[in-house]
Design a protein around this motif. Structure first.
Motif, PDB file in Angstrom:
ATOM      1  N   GLY A 297       0.780  -1.228   0.000  1.00  0.00           N
ATOM      2  CA  GLY A 297       0.000   0.000   0.000  1.00  0.00           C
ATOM      3  C   GLY A 297       0.812   1.280   0.000  1.00  0.00           C
ATOM      4  O   GLY A 297       0.321   2.323  -0.417  1.00  0.00           O
ATOM      5  N   GLU A 298       2.071   1.228   0.458  1.00  0.00           N
ATOM      6  CA  GLU A 298       2.873   2.454   0.553  1.00  0.00           C
ATOM      7  C   GLU A 298       3.572   2.831  -0.753  1.00  0.00           C
ATOM      8  O   GLU A 298       4.199   3.884  -0.841  1.00  0.00           O
ATOM      9  N   LEU A 299       3.475   1.987  -1.767  1.00  0.00           N
ATOM     10  CA  LEU A 299       4.152   2.249  -3.050  1.00  0.00           C
ATOM     11  C   LEU A 299       3.199   2.875  -4.051  1.00  0.00           C
ATOM     12  O   LEU A 299       1.981   2.856  -3.872  1.00  0.00           O
ATOM     13  N   ARG A 300       3.769   3.414  -5.131  1.00  0.00           N
ATOM     14  CA  ARG A 300       2.987   3.895  -6.278  1.00  0.00           C
ATOM     15  C   ARG A 300       3.356   3.025  -7.471  1.00  0.00           C
ATOM     16  O   ARG A 300       4.451   2.447  -7.510  1.00  0.00           O
TER      17      ARG A 300
ATOM     18  N   ASP B   2      -2.169   4.325  -7.126  1.00  0.00           N
ATOM     19  CA  ASP B   2      -1.966   3.824  -5.771  1.00  0.00           C
ATOM     20  C   ASP B   2      -2.233   2.317  -5.803  1.00  0.00           C
ATOM     21  O   ASP B   2      -2.522   1.739  -6.858  1.00  0.00           O
ATOM     22  N   ALA B   3      -2.119   1.640  -4.659  1.00  0.00           N
ATOM     23  CA  ALA B   3      -2.272   0.189  -4.624  1.00  0.00           C
ATOM     24  C   ALA B   3      -3.640  -0.255  -5.139  1.00  0.00           C
ATOM     25  O   ALA B   3      -3.743  -1.227  -5.894  1.00  0.00           O
ATOM     26  N   ALA B   4      -4.692   0.447  -4.757  1.00  0.00           N
ATOM     27  CA  ALA B   4      -6.037   0.080  -5.221  1.00  0.00           C
ATOM     28  C   ALA B   4      -6.167   0.246  -6.728  1.00  0.00           C
ATOM     29  O   ALA B   4      -6.757  -0.603  -7.405  1.00  0.00           O
ATOM     30  N   GLY B   5      -5.607   1.320  -7.256  1.00  0.00           N
ATOM     31  CA  GLY B   5      -5.652   1.560  -8.702  1.00  0.00           C
ATOM     32  C   GLY B   5      -4.886   0.510  -9.478  1.00  0.00           C
ATOM     33  O   GLY B   5      -5.327   0.035 -10.524  1.00  0.00           O
ATOM     34  N   TYR B   6      -3.711   0.131  -8.952  1.00  0.00           N
ATOM     35  CA  TYR B   6      -2.921  -0.898  -9.630  1.00  0.00           C
ATOM     36  C   TYR B   6      -3.637  -2.255  -9.542  1.00  0.00           C
ATOM     37  O   TYR B   6      -3.691  -3.001 -10.517  1.00  0.00           O
ATOM     38  N   SER B   7      -4.199  -2.553  -8.396  1.00  0.00           N
ATOM     39  CA  SER B   7      -4.940  -3.797  -8.229  1.00  0.00           C
ATOM     40  C   SER B   7      -6.073  -3.893  -9.253  1.00  0.00           C
ATOM     41  O   SER B   7      -6.284  -4.942  -9.875  1.00  0.00           O
ATOM     42  N   ALA B   8      -6.781  -2.790  -9.454  1.00  0.00           N
ATOM     43  CA  ALA B   8      -7.857  -2.768 -10.455  1.00  0.00           C
ATOM     44  C   ALA B   8      -7.304  -2.952 -11.860  1.00  0.00           C
ATOM     45  O   ALA B   8      -7.905  -3.635 -12.698  1.00  0.00           O
ATOM     46  N   THR B   9      -6.131  -2.368 -12.134  1.00  0.00           N
ATOM     47  CA  THR B   9      -5.501  -2.474 -13.453  1.00  0.00           C
ATOM     48  C   THR B   9      -5.187  -3.924 -13.804  1.00  0.00           C
ATOM     49  O   THR B   9      -5.359  -4.342 -14.954  1.00  0.00           O
ATOM     50  N   ILE B  10      -4.726  -4.691 -12.819  1.00  0.00           N
ATOM     51  CA  ILE B  10      -4.349  -6.074 -13.098  1.00  0.00           C
ATOM     52  C   ILE B  10      -5.509  -7.052 -12.835  1.00  0.00           C
ATOM     53  O   ILE B  10      -5.340  -8.261 -12.932  1.00  0.00           O
ATOM     54  N   GLY B  11      -6.665  -6.509 -12.493  1.00  0.00           N
ATOM     55  CA  GLY B  11      -7.850  -7.334 -12.317  1.00  0.00           C
ATOM     56  C   GLY B  11      -7.899  -8.139 -11.039  1.00  0.00           C
ATOM     57  O   GLY B  11      -8.482  -9.221 -11.002  1.00  0.00           O
TER      58      GLY B  11
END
Length: 128
Positions: free
Chosen positions: A6-9, A118-127
């Motif tokens: 969560g602390e990374l971009r 952010d972590a949530a955005g990246y998580s959504a990107t990779i499904g």
């Protein structure tokens, strides 16, 4: 399921950044290293002190499966590369967010970090 601290971009190209003082540390995500499988070689196209544009390739990672370009998440000056990867590139597989970091950059514009996922955005990107 991939590890997404969560602390990374993150970028849509599967790089991560961690802010460390006036620099950022860059690597590839757990999702990316898993897709590549066993990493056997890391090659740097840029040298320490080089200016690198946003999304410009500065390194490549070769696995038993393919070769993938590593892109600068943001514009900046390359200040260090992870020398450990020359002898043990598999660190990227075993510890992508720690010992498997790839490079350090001094950013041209620190506020540009806000444009990364952010972590949530990246998580959504990779499904996930």
């Amino acid at each position: 399921m991939s590890d997404i601290p969560g602390e990374l971009r993150y970028t849509k190209e599967h790089e991560w950044i961690r802010v460390d003082g006036n620099e950022v540390v860059v690597g590839i995500t757990d999702f990316a290293q898993n897709a590549l499988t066993d990493i056997v070689w890391v090659e740097f196209q840029s040298d320490i002190g080089d200016s690198v544009a946003e999304l410009e390739s500065f390194a490549s990672v070769e696995s038993v499966k393919s070769v993938s370009e590593i892109f600068a998440p943001l514009a900046g000056t390359l200040t260090a590369v992870n020398e450990v990867l020359q002898d043990t590139p598999e660190c990227i597989n075993s510890d992508p967010y720690g010992e498997g970091w790839i490079a350090r950059f001094e950013l041209e514009d620190a506020s540009s970090i806000d444009g990364l996922l952010d972590a949530a955005g990246y998580s959504a990107t990779i499904g996930e």
